[in-house]
Design a protein around this motif. Structure first.
Motif, mmCIF file in Angstrom:
data_model
loop_
_atom_site.group_PDB
_atom_site.id
_atom_site.type_symbol
_atom_site.label_atom_id
_atom_site.label_comp_id
_atom_site.label_asym_id
_atom_site.label_seq_id
_atom_site.Cartn_x
_atom_site.Cartn_y
_atom_site.Cartn_z
ATOM 1 N N GLU A 6 127.755 187.856 -34.134
ATOM 2 C CA GLU A 6 126.415 188.691 -33.840
ATOM 3 C C GLU A 6 125.478 188.142 -32.719
ATOM 4 N N LEU A 7 125.500 186.946 -32.817
ATOM 5 C CA LEU A 7 124.674 186.242 -31.561
ATOM 6 C C LEU A 7 125.355 186.598 -30.439
ATOM 7 N N THR A 8 126.532 186.530 -30.162
ATOM 8 C CA THR A 8 127.330 186.783 -28.801
ATOM 9 C C THR A 8 127.015 188.148 -28.474
ATOM 10 N N ASN A 9 127.114 189.041 -29.462
ATOM 11 C CA ASN A 9 127.027 190.572 -29.056
ATOM 12 C C ASN A 9 125.587 190.857 -28.831
ATOM 13 N N LEU A 10 124.673 190.011 -29.381
ATOM 14 C CA LEU A 10 123.323 190.231 -28.974
ATOM 15 C C LEU A 10 122.959 189.820 -27.378
ATOM 16 N N LEU A 11 123.640 188.707 -27.201
ATOM 17 C CA LEU A 11 123.768 188.172 -25.742
ATOM 18 C C LEU A 11 124.272 189.074 -24.718
ATOM 19 N N PHE A 12 125.349 189.679 -24.979
ATOM 20 C CA PHE A 12 125.954 190.653 -24.150
ATOM 21 C C PHE A 12 125.264 192.024 -23.795
ATOM 22 N N ASP A 13 124.358 192.404 -25.076
ATOM 23 C CA ASP A 13 123.513 193.423 -25.071
ATOM 24 C C ASP A 13 122.255 193.217 -24.136
ATOM 25 N N TRP A 25 119.417 186.110 -47.983
ATOM 26 C CA TRP A 25 119.451 185.575 -46.522
ATOM 27 C C TRP A 25 120.564 185.094 -46.097
ATOM 28 N N ALA A 26 121.093 185.079 -44.802
ATOM 29 C CA ALA A 26 122.128 184.487 -44.375
ATOM 30 C C ALA A 26 122.050 184.195 -42.804
ATOM 31 N N ASN A 27 122.500 183.115 -42.390
ATOM 32 C CA ASN A 27 122.521 182.990 -40.849
ATOM 33 C C ASN A 27 123.343 183.918 -40.162
ATOM 34 N N PRO A 28 123.017 184.354 -38.785
ATOM 35 C CA PRO A 28 124.000 185.139 -38.317
ATOM 36 C C PRO A 28 124.898 184.476 -37.587
ATOM 37 N N ASP A 29 126.191 185.052 -37.816
ATOM 38 C CA ASP A 29 127.504 184.455 -37.009
ATOM 39 C C ASP A 29 127.526 184.584 -35.732
ATOM 40 N N ARG A 30 128.512 183.864 -35.252
ATOM 41 C CA ARG A 30 128.525 183.700 -33.541
ATOM 42 C C ARG A 30 128.773 184.756 -33.152
ATOM 43 N N ILE A 63 120.592 179.666 -31.677
ATOM 44 C CA ILE A 63 122.081 178.786 -31.609
ATOM 45 C C ILE A 63 121.680 177.396 -31.583
ATOM 46 N N ASP A 64 120.986 176.894 -31.117
ATOM 47 C CA ASP A 64 120.582 175.405 -30.899
ATOM 48 C C ASP A 64 119.860 174.723 -32.223
ATOM 49 N N SER A 65 119.010 175.797 -33.009
ATOM 50 C CA SER A 65 118.388 175.328 -33.990
ATOM 51 C C SER A 65 119.285 175.395 -35.059
ATOM 52 N N LEU A 66 120.424 176.378 -35.114
ATOM 53 C CA LEU A 66 121.532 176.373 -36.117
ATOM 54 C C LEU A 66 122.219 175.187 -36.077
ATOM 55 N N LYS A 67 122.771 174.629 -34.775
ATOM 56 C CA LYS A 67 123.329 173.507 -34.603
ATOM 57 C C LYS A 67 122.750 172.167 -34.924
ATOM 58 N N SER A 68 121.372 172.071 -34.729
ATOM 59 C CA SER A 68 120.650 170.869 -34.928
ATOM 60 C C SER A 68 120.043 170.803 -36.412
ATOM 61 N N THR A 69 119.735 172.021 -37.060
ATOM 62 C CA THR A 69 119.448 171.970 -38.755
ATOM 63 C C THR A 69 120.562 172.115 -39.557
ATOM 64 N N GLU A 70 121.602 172.331 -38.966
ATOM 65 C CA GLU A 70 122.868 172.457 -39.929
ATOM 66 C C GLU A 70 122.855 171.239 -40.838
ATOM 67 N N CYS A 71 122.673 171.589 -42.147
ATOM 68 C CA CYS A 71 123.025 170.573 -43.109
ATOM 69 C C CYS A 71 124.184 170.555 -43.965
ATOM 70 N N ARG A 72 125.127 169.695 -43.290
ATOM 71 C CA ARG A 72 126.512 169.599 -43.659
ATOM 72 C C ARG A 72 126.712 169.033 -45.112
ATOM 73 N N LYS A 73 127.500 169.772 -46.019
ATOM 74 C CA LYS A 73 127.734 169.359 -47.285
ATOM 75 C C LYS A 73 128.895 168.268 -47.329
ATOM 76 N N PRO A 74 129.018 167.499 -48.359
ATOM 77 C CA PRO A 74 130.185 166.695 -48.237
ATOM 78 C C PRO A 74 131.587 167.325 -48.314
ATOM 79 N N ASN A 75 132.569 166.968 -47.582
ATOM 80 C CA ASN A 75 133.664 167.674 -47.412
ATOM 81 C C ASN A 75 134.571 167.544 -48.506
ATOM 82 N N SER A 76 134.640 166.360 -49.283
ATOM 83 C CA SER A 76 135.256 166.147 -50.475
ATOM 84 C C SER A 76 134.516 165.484 -51.326
#
Length: 525
Positions: free
Chosen positions: A273-280, A266-271, A306-319
């Motif tokens: 794909e989501l933008t294309n869906l909105l235009f459609d 599974w994978a999150n849709p990229d922006r 889109i909102d759920s992806l932003k709110s539930t995104e679990c950021r990994k350490p950056n270093s």
């Protein structure tokens, strides 16, 4: 108009003939018997070029996965295998050019072996110019007629509406089955093998046993058997490992068992794909008033994704510095702020506040470091063994630390067990057009890494190929004789292509057994 003199014409013709002739000498073919499947790669030309490596890879999802290789190096002419369920044989020698081959043999024909494979031959011609030859092979196993297909094989969360798993044995005779007994679909859940559906000969009826929100179709007759599951309201939890298992009886009354495996990811849709869906949705909004409310609901649902992806995104350490401290080395997934995706690395904690990122590790010679530029750029090896992290990944992590980093080199001699350590207070790499090395801060009398500072990375196909070929490694080679090469041939002493650090021992007969390169943020600079 222009002309080519007779001598130049002959040179051009000879070059083309030699290139085509060499290319034709690399053969790659499939061999199949009743109980085994093998692929054989052979280089038949006894003359130039001198072949140093033969590599068989499998292409899956557009990526190249090395299966086996054989090298002509004196301590590595036994083939190296990365397939645990197959036998690998091969031979490559500078002294015996008549026998140059590598073969992989599988005896378990229930494995998923079908697909695209490549065989690559690496070498140099009489002028030490690197040469690479490649042959492609599409493997199709005739032994196992069982088909297991997932549609789609990648679930896009929020966009995928239906998942179909279909297991079919279109011809019982392919497996010498005269009477089918059963066909079942399983899924691996939380480490447990769960049966989702089955069809048995006694009733001929398909039965759901463990799947929910699922429809089922199944048939079984004298010639073919099929079982199909269809899910709706798809989520990431529906992804996983699926297995189709069947059983029957052959003409002698003996039981026959067979299976097939498939992985659904599974994978999150990229922006996009989501933008294309909105235009459609917007484009179709004017079609009719009857569909207007339905389209608004879809638009709100997409916005919610889109909102759920932003709110539930679990950021990994950056270093490694921002990861949880643990003493010793461990594998960690990092996600730099550049937005280019995660990088899996080895972080080493020496003490609280001192976390290092390991970029090179060698200790037993299990990984061949004589690679091309693409492999050195993207990385190779295994993080739980020997590896090179990749120039692209190293530079991303250095820039994450605002390019303020220090480098540490740790070396152990094989015979004496003596350990040496060097620290450079400034370490950075240039852009991707060469990844030029910059190390400052330690007085190594010009016999250490400072001798390589200011030079671009060279491999047999990039930078200064002549030096990479002579030293059988990728490295920041100075145009003169190098004093450091930590990516040379492991376990070889007294050679130009040995692993060495001249500052410690100006004697290449001393074998360096272990090397580690690592960096961390330089908080004082």
């Amino acid at each position: 108009m222009f002309s080519i003199d007779t001598k130049s014409s002959w040179i051009l013709i000879m070059f083309i003939l030699v290139w085509d002739y060499s290319e034709s000498q690399l053969s790659f073919q499939q061999e199949e018997r009743s109980s085994e499947l093998s692929i054989l790669c052979r280089y038949a030309d006894e003359a130039s070029p001198v072949i140093s490596h033969l590599v068989i890879s499998r292409i899956k999802a557009g990526r190249r996965h090395i299966q086996a290789s054989v090298s002509a190096d004196c301590n590595q002419n036994s083939p190296l295998s990365r397939v645990s369920d197959a036998k690998v044989t091969g031979h490559l020698s500078y002294n015996e050019p008549t026998s140059r081959y590598i073969r992989i043999v599988w005896t378990d024909l229930q494995l998923d072996l079908d697909g695209d494979y490549t065989c690559e031959a690496y070498g140099v011609d009489a002028d030490l110019i690197p040469q690479t030859f490649i042959q492609h092979l599409n493997v199709k196993s005739r032994q196992n007629g069982l088909r297991l297909v997932a549609t789609p094989d990648v679930i896009k969360v929020g966009l995928t509406k239906q998942l179909q798993i279909c297991c079919t044995l279109p011809d019982h005779g392919v497996l010498n089955i005269t009477r089918m007994a059963s066909l079942e679909i399983f899924k691996q859940q939380n480490g447990v093998k769960c049966r989702f559906a089955r069809i048995k000969m006694e009733s001929g009826e398909a039965i759901l046993s463990g799947a929910v929100k699922t429809s089922l179709n199944g048939t079984m007759d004298d010639n073919q058997t099929s079982l199909e599951l269809i899910w709706g309201n798809i989520t990431a939890a529906d992804a996983g490992d699926f297995t189709c298992e069947g059983s029957g009886v052959n003409a002698k009354g003996h039981p026959v068992f067979f299976n097939k495996y498939i992985n659904v990811t599974w994978a999150n849709p990229d922006r996009e794909e989501l933008t294309n869906l909105l235009f459609d949705l917007y484009d179709k909004e004017s079609e009719s008033l009857r569909l207007q409310e339905e389209k608004k609901k879809k638009l709100r649902a997409t916005t919610k994704i889109i909102d759920s992806l932003k709110s539930t995104e679990c950021r990994k350490p950056n270093s490694c510095d921002t990861s949880i401290f643990e003493s010793g080395q461990r594998i960690v997934s990092l996600e730099p702020d550049d937005g280019l995706g995660p990088i899996t690395v080895v972080c080493e904690g020496k003490e609280p506040g001192e976390m290092w990122t390991v970029i090179q590790k060698r200790f037993n010679g299990s990984v061949d470091f004589y690679r091309n530029f693409s492999q050195y750029e993207n990385g190779f090896g295994s993080l739980d063994g020997e590896f090179w992290l990749g120039l692209k990944n190293i530079r991303r992590l250095l820039l994450q630390n605002e390019d303020k980093n220090r480098l540490r080199i740790e070396i152990t001699e094989m015979t004496s067990g003596n350990n040496f350590t060097k620290n450079y207070h400034r370490f950075s790499l240039g852009p991707a057009n060469g990844y030029k090395l910059n190390v400052i801060g330690f007085d190594d009398l010009g016999y250490g890494m400072s001798f390589n500072s200011g030079y671009s990375f060279s491999t047999p196909d990039s930078g200064v190929p002549r030096l990479a070929v002579l030293n059988r490694a990728g490295w920041w080679f100075n145009y003169e004789s190098p004093f450091v090469n930590l990516n040379g041939v492991w376990g070889v002493k007294g050679k130009r292509y040995s692993i060495y650090w001249s500052e410690f021992r100006r004697d290449r007969n001393v074998i360096l057994e272990k090397t580690e390169m690592k960096f961390r943020r330089n908080f004082n600079k």
